[in-house]
Design an enzyme around this catalytic site. Structure first.
Site, PDB file in Angstrom:
ATOM      1  CE  LYS A   1       2.247 -17.716  -3.194  1.00 11.78           C
ATOM      2  NZ  LYS A   1       1.369 -18.919  -3.256  1.00 11.78           N
TER       3      LYS A   1
ATOM      4  CG  ASP B   1      -7.955  -4.901   1.722  1.00  9.51           C
ATOM      5  OD1 ASP B   1      -8.890  -4.468   2.429  1.00  9.51           O
ATOM      6  OD2 ASP B   1      -7.947  -4.829   0.480  1.00  9.51           O
TER       7      ASP B   1
ATOM      8  CG  ASP C   1      -1.577 -20.369  -1.728  1.00  5.17           C
ATOM      9  OD1 ASP C   1      -1.014 -20.402  -0.607  1.00  5.17           O
ATOM     10  OD2 ASP C   1      -1.092 -20.926  -2.731  1.00  5.17           O
TER      11      ASP C   1
ATOM     12  CE1 TYR D   1      -3.414  -2.753   0.578  1.00  3.85           C
ATOM     13  CE2 TYR D   1      -4.612  -0.777   1.244  1.00  3.85           C
ATOM     14  CZ  TYR D   1      -4.608  -2.102   0.855  1.00  3.85           C
ATOM     15  OH  TYR D   1      -5.796  -2.772   0.752  1.00  3.85           O
TER      16      TYR D   1
ATOM     17  CG  ASP E   1     -13.586  -7.245   2.278  1.00  5.85           C
ATOM     18  OD1 ASP E   1     -13.254  -6.590   3.289  1.00  5.85           O
ATOM     19  OD2 ASP E   1     -14.163  -6.739   1.301  1.00  5.85           O
TER      20      ASP E   1
HETATM   21  C1  IPM Z   1     -10.209  -1.405   4.228  1.00  5.94           C
HETATM   22  C2  IPM Z   1     -10.491  -0.756   2.898  1.00  5.94           C
HETATM   23  C3  IPM Z   1      -9.331   0.152   2.542  1.00  5.94           C
HETATM   24  C4  IPM Z   1      -8.086  -0.702   2.485  1.00  5.94           C
HETATM   25  C5  IPM Z   1      -9.510   0.950   1.238  1.00  5.94           C
HETATM   26  C6  IPM Z   1     -10.771   1.758   1.236  1.00  5.94           C
HETATM   27  C7  IPM Z   1      -8.316   1.819   0.948  1.00  5.94           C
HETATM   28  O1  IPM Z   1     -10.728  -1.713   1.929  1.00  5.94           O
HETATM   29  O2  IPM Z   1     -10.052  -0.686   5.228  1.00  5.94           O
HETATM   30  O3  IPM Z   1     -10.124  -2.634   4.289  1.00  5.94           O
HETATM   31  O4  IPM Z   1      -7.815  -1.341   1.465  1.00  5.94           O
HETATM   32  O5  IPM Z   1      -7.353  -0.744   3.486  1.00  5.94           O
HETATM   33 MN    MN Z   2     -10.745  -3.763   2.676  1.00  2.00          MN
END
Ligand code: IPM
Ligand code: MN
Length: 369
Positions: free
Chosen positions: A191, A247, A223, A141, A251
């Protein structure tokens, strides 16, 4: 207790859910006699529109003068074609860097009453309880260079995965410190079969582990971890990983709870105000419709009370209130089966009502008395 909370609503549903989280903090303030003072700042697309930059200086100041920061979410189609320095996400990355919020804690908790909301079978997710410790201020990032180039006649592009050893060490330590108070197992995700950065990550994890003889450390390739999260999510206790891997995996993990709308997070710094935000984004498709699930933001407010103000009981009361409201059958659209659901504001009202009411939270009050 008197404390200052900086609120950065941001874009899309961020404005709706932070309003809910503030209402819950106010209810806690009244119930337990704390003074929370709220100051507001612009971030993301809203800041680009009003101030010409995704993170105005004044917002940084507002945060630095506060005891903790509550954030909504940033982004939306309106700004998607902007050049990279004028993207809403830049504001979020910049505040993380500015406040040195290197440790992002994302707890993944199973709620009994939501068993049917998850796409996974109940027997797999029942009892799931782990936490992702995501490195938040380094890796892909932030590494430089990150740019498009022309080489010969070809368009090329580069992003950089960069870490200092000390940056890896402090996040691994955070994971071990977290594990000490849990089931004492750290899964370090990398990884290492491909990336040099991951091989250093493993070395550092091994070194740090020596200081925690009671905590078990294992390494898992990212993975494989993505697969295990679905195959056997109960296996995990503390997962620690690099920014980008964290990240993606968080999710994925959110679906174990039924909805991304349930996942809170804390972004901690060693020194200064920490920041709390839902894991979900600005959800432009439902923004402004009073349809967003405010629970991730509300649970983030609980994490704020716990980690920044040391108000463990008050945090537990919020968590209990969320649980009782779900248990009573209340659902927002993301969790509902069909068209019968509460709007954002009604869900917030249901939760604040429980906080204001003695009997519903009496077990917590007894546990802490
Ligand atoms: C999160 C979000 C952010 C990230 C984005 C919006 C930059 O997806 O906080 O997980 O990737 O960190
Ligand atoms: Mn995110």
């Amino acid at each position: 207790m008197t404390k200052k909370v900086a609120v950065l609503p941001g874009d899309g549903v961020g404005t709706e859910v932070t309003k809910g989280a503030v209402a819950v903090l106010k209810a806690i303030g009244e119930r337990f006699d704390h003074q929370f003072e709220f100051t507001y700042g612009l971030i993301g697309g809203a800041a680009i529109d009003e101030a010409g930059t995704p993170l105005p200086e004044s917002t940084i100041e507002t945060c630095k003068q506060a005891d903790a920061v509550l954030l909504g979410s940033v982004g939306g189609p309106k700004w998607d074609r902007n050049p990279s320095h004028l993207r809403p996400e830049k504001g979020l990355l910049a505040i993380r860097k500015e406040l040195d919020l290197y440790a992002n804690l994302r707890p993944v908790t199973f709620y009994d009453s939501l068993a049917d909301a998850s796409p996974l079978k109940k027997e797999y997710i029942e009892g799931v309880d782990f936490i992702i410790v995501r490195e938040l201020t380094g890796g892909l990032y932030f590494g430089k260079p990150s740019e498009r180039r022309t080489e010969g006649n070809e368009e090329t592009v580069v992003d950089t995965l960069f870490y200092k050893r000390t940056e890896i060490e402090r996040i691994i330590r955070q994971a071990f410190d977290t594990a000490v108070n849990r089931r004492k197992k750290v899964t370090s995700v990398d990884k290492a079969n491909v990336l040099e950065s991951s091989r250093v990550w493993r070395e550092v994890a091994e070194e740090v582990a020596k200081d925690y003889p009671d905590v078990e450390l294992e390494h898992m390739l990212v993975d494989s971890a993505a697969m295990q999260l679905i195959r056997n999510p109960k296996y995990f206790d503390v997962v620690v990983t690099e920014n980008m891997f964290g990240d993606i995996l968080s999710d994925e993990a959110s679906m174990l709870t039924g909805s991304l709308g349930m996942l809170p997070s804390a972004s901690l710094t060693a020194d200064g105000p920490s920041l709390y935000e839902p894991v979900h984004g600005s959800a432009p498709d439902i923004a402004g419709q009073n349809k967003a699930n405010p629970i991730a933001a509300i649970l983030s407010a609980a994490m704020l009370l716990r980690h920044s103000f040391g108000l463990e009981k008050e945090a537990a009361v919020i968590e209990q209130a969320v649980e009782s409201v779900l248990h009573a059958g209340h659902r927002t659209a993301d969790l509902a089966d069909g068209n019968h659901y509460l709007g954002t504001d009604k869900m917030v009202e249901a939760i604040t009502a429980v906080i204001a009411n003695d009997s519903a939270i009496s077990s917590i009050m007894t546990a802490y008395s």
